[in-house]
Design an enzyme around this catalytic site. Structure first.
Site, PDB file in Angstrom:
ATOM      1  N   CYS A   1       0.635  -1.233  -0.037  1.00  0.00           N
ATOM      2  CA  CYS A   1       0.034   0.025   0.045  1.00  0.00           C
ATOM      3  C   CYS A   1       1.026   1.293   0.168  1.00  0.00           C
ATOM      4  O   CYS A   1       0.423   2.260  -0.756  1.00  0.00           O
ATOM      5  CB  CYS A   1      -0.793   0.013   1.148  1.00  0.00           C
TER       6      CYS A   1
ATOM      7  N   HIS B   1      -1.521   7.197   3.580  1.00  0.00           N
ATOM      8  CA  HIS B   1      -0.251   7.254   3.577  1.00  0.00           C
ATOM      9  C   HIS B   1       0.439   8.534   2.750  1.00  0.00           C
ATOM     10  O   HIS B   1       0.104   8.688   1.634  1.00  0.00           O
ATOM     11  CB  HIS B   1       0.374   5.956   2.989  1.00  0.00           C
TER      12      HIS B   1
END
Length: 361
Positions: free
Chosen positions: A158, A251
């Site tokens: 990810c 993120h």
């Protein structure tokens, strides 16, 4: 598509499994007809099995509440119900490899969110805008597995989604050295603040195995298919640090890059804003209209304001400027459980369907 494909979600009660279920609600091509999980959840309705552990901000879709959860280990039984499966099982890597191969051998395509098969030479690990040609190795994988339609395909880690697309869009200039620090949300560990109160007002400067993935997986995406196997690229050389921060979703990456060719800030922004991949050309259902965008404001991208860009499937860049040691530095942001996990896998499945790899049984 005249009739929707029947989809199973393996590991459907966990956070990524829930994200699959949530994102697939009202999908134009796919319908969740089967959910499989651990033996302790089997036999319960999905609503009962999840109980108070529903972690999405949107309500549980009505269509899945009464689905009776199956035992994920009953491979033949689950496979008989579906055209293909998404995998988000929570097991050891060896167990995941074994069970995903077992599903593939029942002639059921597996599109996996897990890391277990990311370095299997004939398993494609794909970001559809970056390396769709890697699906070519599926024919060699089928020969190894002895299947006609069954295979495993995976999506990458990810956190690399927050900077790897930006590097790929600049490949003509030869990115050769990259330093990236990622600031990673707690949902990447399958957690919320409710079940990880230690993360409130806290930073943990270590995420097990994450730095190796962040340094190596982009090279596999940039690699080539040679003799039925994916051979990773040698450049850019990447070094990373990965830090867990008190953010639920999103993120962020701080990135420094050296290039082989000289380029201007204007050229970088132009390549980012105008980058299009195969999902955009094919107008796939989950594809963002604009995959990469550059934000001019000094204080953007921000998680709260920007993580849901393009329904969480786009990535945002900002603070691009020349550096005193490296050529350029910038900030990237991606949604880790949408583009970085379930949504990225769904986009892979859409492309596999469009290219004829996934069909109705």
């Amino acid at each position: 598509m005249e009739q929707k494909l029947k989809v199973g979600v393996l590991g459907g009660t966990g956070m990524v499994g829930q994200r699959f279920v949530s994102l697939l609600e009202n999908h134009p091509w796919f319908e969740v007809t089967t959910i499989a999980a651990s033996p302790r959840s089997a036999g319960k309705t999905y609503e009962e099995a999840v109980g108070g552990r529903w972690k999405m901000t949107t309500p549980m879709p009505e269509a899945v509440k009464k689905i009776v959860v199956m035992n994920v280990n009953e491979v033949e039984k689950v496979s008989s119900q579906v055209d293909f499966v998404f995998s988000a099982v929570d097991m050891s890597k060896e167990e995941i490899r074994a069970i995903e191969d077992a599903y593939a051998k029942t002639e059921t395509p597996v599109v996996s969110n897990n890391s277990a098969h990311r370095w299997t030479p004939d398993v494609p690990m794909v970001v559809p805008e970056i390396n769709p040609e890697h699906f070519e190795v599926i024919k060699y994988q089928k020969e190894r597995l002895g299947t006609k339609r069954g295979f495993v395909a995976v999506k990458p880690n990810c956190s690399i989604q927050s900077y790897t697309p930006a590097l790929f869009a600049l490949k003509e200039f030869g990115p050769k050295e990259v330093v990236a620090t990622t600031y990673q949300a707690i949902s990447g560990a399958g957690k919320t603040f409710k079940d990880w109160p230690e993360m409130i007002e806290n930073i943990i400067p270590y995420i097990g195995g994450e730095e190796e993935k962040s340094e190596q997986e982009p090279l596999r995406l940039f690699g080539k298919v040679v003799d039925g196997k994916i051979v990773k690229a040698e450049l850019p050389v990447i070094t990373t640090q990965c830090i867990r921060v008190p953010v639920l979703n999103g993120h962020t990456a701080a990135v420094f890059v050296n290039f082989e060719k000289k380029l201007t800030k204007e050229e970088i922004i132009d390549r980012w804003n105008n980058f299009r991949g195969l999902p955009q050309e094919l107008n796939l259902p989950s594809a963002p209209k604009q995959f990469i965008r550059y934000m001019e404001e000094d204080d953007r991208p921000q998680v709260k304001a920007d993580v849901d860009y393009e329904n969480g499937m786009g990535v945002s860049m900002g603070r691009l400027r020349e550096d005193t040691i490296y050529d350029y530095k910038f900030i990237g942001l991606s949604h880790n459980t949408v583009r970085g996990a379930a949504g990225g896998a769904i986009l892979c499945a859409e492309l596999l369907t469009a290219q004829g790899y996934i069909t109705a049984k």
